[in-house]
Design an enzyme around this catalytic site. Structure first.
Site: not given
Ligand code: GRF
Length: 199
Positions: A95, A110, A112
């Site tokens: 993170i 990103n 996911h």
């Protein structure tokens, strides 16, 4: 006008999404090229994938730094040696603090493995365990901007898959991963085209 934007890809593991981007970038018409791969894990297979493709690949281990910020600053220093327009997290398991996120604001994305906001805040197989536990009939993947709130940035693109009645977290993960490999190159193409045309 430049014909391609420069990418940095951040990884921690197998790098199958990195491979999808490497493969997409082989097309001369694809509007992006990978200029640097950074892994925070020394033996991540993704590092081999980058090297095989002739892409500069570095290991920057978070364990070598006293703080998260120093680790991130070391990555920034390496990345700034290249013209990087977009930073792609692809299975990068750290993170990031506001230091890194603010530095690359609007240029950091990103992937996911769920249809966010579903599965928000979980990772790995736990995402799929949660989706199955919630009785969802559909899952998928999301490419999103990275902001300070985990899994909260604006969504760029999603692709969905059905959830089947006999799915395990593993079978669902595999079905989603196939779509990730389509979605990530698509999302990068979309952003690169916007960037290059100024739209
Ligand atoms: C993918 O499922 C991605 O969505 C998640 O981590 C996994 C990485 O896989 N963030 P790989 O390293 O790209 O094969």
């Amino acid at each position: 006008m430049a014909s391609k934007i420069g990418l940095a890809v951040l990884i921690s593991g197998g790098g199958s999404n990195l491979q999808a981007l490497i493969d997409a970038c082989r097309d001369p018409a694809y509007p992006a090229e990978i200029r640097l791969v950074i892994s925070n894990i020394a033996d991540a297979y993704g590092v081999e994938r980058a090297k095989k493709a002739g892409i500069p690949a570095l290991v920057v281990s978070h364990k070598d730094f006293a703080s998260r910020e120093e680790f991130e600053q070391a990555m920034i220093t390496e990345m700034e040696k290249y013209p990087i327009d977009l930073v792609c997290q692809a299975g990068f398991m750290r993170i990031l603090t506001p230091l890194f996120v603010k530095h690359w604001e609007g240029r950091l994305i990103n992937i996911h493995p769920s249809l966010l906001p579903k599965g928000k805040g979980t990772h790995g197989l736990k995402v799929h365990t949660k989706i199955l536990g919630d009785g969802e009939t559909e899952s998928g993947c999301t490419i999103h901007y990275v902001t300070e709130g985990v899994d909260e940035g604006d969504i760029i693109l999603q692709r969905s898959v059905p959830v089947l009645s006999d799915d395990t977290p593993e079978t669902l993960a595999a079905r989603v991963l196939e779509q990730e490999h389509i979605a990530y190159p698509e999302a990068v193409k979309l952003l690169a085209t916007q960037y290059l045309t100024g739209k």
